[in-house]
Design an enzyme around this catalytic site. Sequence first.
Site, short mmCIF file in Angstrom:
data_model
loop_
_atom_site.label_atom_id
_atom_site.label_comp_id
_atom_site.label_asym_id
_atom_site.label_seq_id
_atom_site.Cartn_x
_atom_site.Cartn_y
_atom_site.Cartn_z
N SER A 81 0.81 -1.22 0.00
CA SER A 81 0.00 0.00 0.00
C SER A 81 0.85 1.27 0.00
O SER A 81 0.51 2.24 -0.68
CB SER A 81 -0.93 0.01 1.21
OG SER A 81 -1.78 -1.10 1.20
N HIS B 112 0.27 4.72 4.22
CA HIS B 112 -0.43 5.33 3.08
C HIS B 112 0.01 6.79 2.90
O HIS B 112 0.36 7.21 1.80
CB HIS B 112 -1.94 5.28 3.30
CG HIS B 112 -2.50 3.90 3.22
ND1 HIS B 112 -3.84 3.61 3.49
CD2 HIS B 112 -1.93 2.71 2.91
CE1 HIS B 112 -4.04 2.32 3.34
NE2 HIS B 112 -2.90 1.76 3.00
#
Length: 518
Positions: free
Chosen positions: A441, A493
């Site tokens: 991610s 993220h």
Amino acid sequence: METYITKLKHILPTFFIIAFSTIIGLLLFRWLFVIQFDIIDIKEEVWCLWLPMGLPWIPILIWLRPRLRILTFKKDNDNGRFFFQFLSAGTIIASLLVSQNYLTTASGKLKELSTISDIDKIEKARYYKLKKFSVAPNYGGSFTDFRTSGKYNQDLNFDVYFVTPILKDTSETITDIPKYWYGVKFKEQISNKISTEEKERKYEAFYNECIDKMNKYDFHSLDHFERKPTSDDRQNFLKAIEARTKQTADENFIILEPIQERFEDRNGNKFAWIFGSFGIGLAVFLFALIWPGYSETERKRFLTGKKPKQDDLLDMLNYLVPKGDHFATSIILDLNIIVFLLMIFSGIHIISPNGIELLHWGANRRLETSGGEWWRLFTSMFLHGGIMHLLLNIYGLVIAAIFVEPLLGRKKYFILYILSGLCGSLASIWWYPNTISVGASGAIFGLYGAILGLLLTNAFPKEGKKSIFMMIGIYVGINLLWGLTGGIDNAAHIGGLLSGALIGIILYKLDDGKKNGI
């Protein structure tokens, strides 16, 4: 009516061949190589869940899917045909799940033992009746397995395993590590979105409740024992033994779990439901086949062996082959898939591997990483916490790669991906003191960050910037907001997103400068 019969003749024989060969083939293979001759030792969950869930899709996609092209729908897309693929797979999967469960119970032999030590003197069996035995609760141990579940890891599961030695009688004393153990399991599920402190309180309350139950447990209230086969449960019972004995528990330990229902009732109605589940699925399939239209052109094309101009499945598989504008993306996808398959075949849980398993494979956590194992910043980028995590990341990677790799080229794309992933991993251990982090991610958000950053340059056509910003911005915003609900490493993220924006602009400007002779 004639059209409907034509559809049946074209589709149904292949469906029946796939269904019966898959069901009977898996049953025979498991009975021969696992039950009869004990040649293959694989976790029981693989036979009873994962193979039934995944195996039918292979012949359906290869042989049935091309035949479904004769079906036409009002909206010219593949959603209708995929519905019939899904319905076919669901029918076969349901029958496989029931049939494998039936094979487990029906093939299990019951042996009667005078004392627990007789278990090594007779042929190995699945079930035992023990006439006389005693236990040593004061020598017991426990282990708790923590796993997340749900599509978005919204649930947290506590599985508490208790073991206590089984003795011949009350006069027997324990002088060495016991070989035979009585196993009891308790389960509880809570929300994974509550605070860490609340999770700890709920777990402590549940564990104390389990302790209270074990203190009052009637060890002789059972019909028979089941010998735990190779499975997740057996592994966790062994960990409970290790917690008590402080020594590694190998495969020689025998764990018996009490079964309350009568042995004669173990099969229930499973045999009838093998055919019942298949019949229900077949009936729905036949009824649904009334509605779609029929293309004689596609039928003739199929019979002559002509392939369609566009095939979504082949396009998807071709995307895994490194070439053209997706060369680097294909390599990254292949690495992630290969690592995940290696994890699964090594025994890692396919849906929700726990933290210990992930750390063993190279997950990222502050204690280990800052303690000298800096390679975890890199290895964690290629690990995933279950198949849903992997699939979601594959989807996100492909969407971002369509914009970025053709723009930067494969070398700069690799640099952007790796550096963004490393920055995401660093952000994770900086923000979270005890969170185990895995997944691509951070690197993927780096690609999205690069897209957003490059919108500030002349990298994209001016007229298309607004639509790109809307699409990418919405995707990033939704994922970041979802991360605020808990159970998601939002630090990785954000770290990947910000670093990707900066790195993307720098890499593009370097290339742009060369073009302009700077």
